[in-house]
Design a protein around this motif. Structure first.
Motif, PDB file in Angstrom:
ATOM      1  N   GLN A  84      43.184  54.773  47.616  1.00  0.00           N
ATOM      2  CA  GLN A  84      43.275  53.397  47.030  1.00  0.00           C
ATOM      3  C   GLN A  84      41.958  52.969  46.300  1.00  0.00           C
ATOM      4  O   GLN A  84      41.989  52.442  45.379  1.00  0.00           O
ATOM      5  N   ASP A  85      41.066  52.938  47.122  1.00  0.00           N
ATOM      6  CA  ASP A  85      39.698  52.296  46.659  1.00  0.00           C
ATOM      7  C   ASP A  85      38.715  53.171  46.034  1.00  0.00           C
ATOM      8  O   ASP A  85      38.118  54.090  46.485  1.00  0.00           O
ATOM      9  N   GLY A 139      38.710  49.796  35.886  1.00  0.00           N
ATOM     10  CA  GLY A 139      39.105  50.384  37.117  1.00  0.00           C
ATOM     11  C   GLY A 139      40.104  51.604  36.879  1.00  0.00           C
ATOM     12  O   GLY A 139      40.459  52.548  37.893  1.00  0.00           O
ATOM     13  N   GLN A 143      40.042  55.424  38.482  1.00  0.00           N
ATOM     14  CA  GLN A 143      41.084  56.030  39.245  1.00  0.00           C
ATOM     15  C   GLN A 143      41.593  57.504  38.459  1.00  0.00           C
ATOM     16  O   GLN A 143      41.744  58.337  39.225  1.00  0.00           O
ATOM     17  N   SER A 166      45.252  48.620  43.033  1.00  0.00           N
ATOM     18  CA  SER A 166      44.146  47.889  42.572  1.00  0.00           C
ATOM     19  C   SER A 166      44.030  47.604  41.027  1.00  0.00           C
ATOM     20  O   SER A 166      42.960  47.179  40.662  1.00  0.00           O
ATOM     21  N   ARG A 172      48.732  50.798  35.820  1.00  0.00           N
ATOM     22  CA  ARG A 172      49.495  51.418  36.641  1.00  0.00           C
ATOM     23  C   ARG A 172      50.485  52.279  36.135  1.00  0.00           C
ATOM     24  O   ARG A 172      50.734  53.309  36.313  1.00  0.00           O
TER      25      ARG A 172
END
Length: 265
Positions: A84-85, A139, A143, A166, A172
């Motif tokens: 996730q991070d 972000g 990812q 996140s 997403r």
């Protein structure tokens, strides 16, 4: 078809200050080759802990995970994990290409590595950002780098721990479609842990619902929605709405509530 990944009665117990804590009850799951399976459940039911046990990053208290019939005792070479991070998983002093290259640096010759990095960045739409640094990216783009790094590793099985939690809703959706696209192109098996019911239904062939702690497999639901999936058409499909409702009731009210609703259809 035989299972490529077998989770047999895996549990995890920690020794807390006030006594033992059962983070994961007895979990048994089988995942077939080229299948996309999502795991959902109530908050605190041990989804991330289970994923760490499956990946070999954490030793289970009981039971075992088998990959291609072999017991997993540490991170296997046929498996990759996307966390996730993303901010912590990427090295800010390395370029995007160097981050993607890192896990294969000692496993491949230079020419092959360069080809894998190029192909992986192309698959996630980051060809033009190979020389950038993670801190120069959004972000969602960071990812994508983490996903590209997993692809370059060429795993049989990709484990994903709430990888889109996140980012904003639009990003997403874009990342969901990126993962579905690369899964189809590279023929990987995917096991996703998520708290997002819509995401689980949209992406998966099956959804595993875990119970409240101590967690067990409460329900195993087949997602009978056509591929390729589409963010608008798929989510407007009657079966999508029905599955989402069933899973929500499973998580919030338990198995009997879902059975009652189904009997009333």
């Amino acid at each position: 078809m035989n299972a490529i990944l077998q989770i047999d009665d895996v549990s995890k117990r920690y020794d807390g200050r006030s006594g033992p804590v059962q983070a994961v009850g007895s979990i048994s799951i089988e995942v077939r080759a080229d299948e996309f399976v999502s795991v959902v459940g109530p908050s605190g039911c041990g989804k991330t802990t289970l994923l760490r046990c499956i990946s070999g990053l954490l030793a289970p208290s009981t039971g075992a995970t088998r990959l291609n019939g072999k017991v997993v005792t540490g991170p296997p070479s046929e498996m990759a994990v996307v966390f996730q991070d993303y901010a912590r998983s990427l090295f800010p002093w390395m370029t995007v290409a160097e981050n993607v290259d890192l896990p294969i640096r000692r496993r491949r010759e230079r020419a092959e590595r360069e080809s894998l990095v190029t192909e992986s960045l192309k698959a996630v739409g980051l060809t033009d950002f190979a020389r950038h640094y993670p801190w120069q990216l959004s972000g969602g783009m960071q990812q994508r780098v983490a996903i590209a790094r997993a692809l370059a590793y060429q795993p049989q099985v990709l484990l994903m721990d709430e990888p889109f939690a996140s980012v904003d809703a639009q990003t997403r959706a874009e990342l969901e479609d990126v993962v579905l696209d690369v899964k189809a192109r590279f023929g990987m098996t995917v096991l996703l842990v998520t708290h997002d019911i819509d995401e689980a239904v949209y992406m998966s062939d099956r959804v595993i619902v875990l119970s409240k702690p101590p967690s067990t497999v409460q329900t195993n639901l087949t997602v009978d929605l056509p591929f390729p999936r589409d963010q608008v058409a798929t989510k407007e499909h009657p079966e999508f709405a029905q599955l989402r409702s069933e899973i929500y009731l499973e998580i919030t009210q338990g198995h009997m509530a879902r059975e009652t609703v189904r009997s009333e259809r």
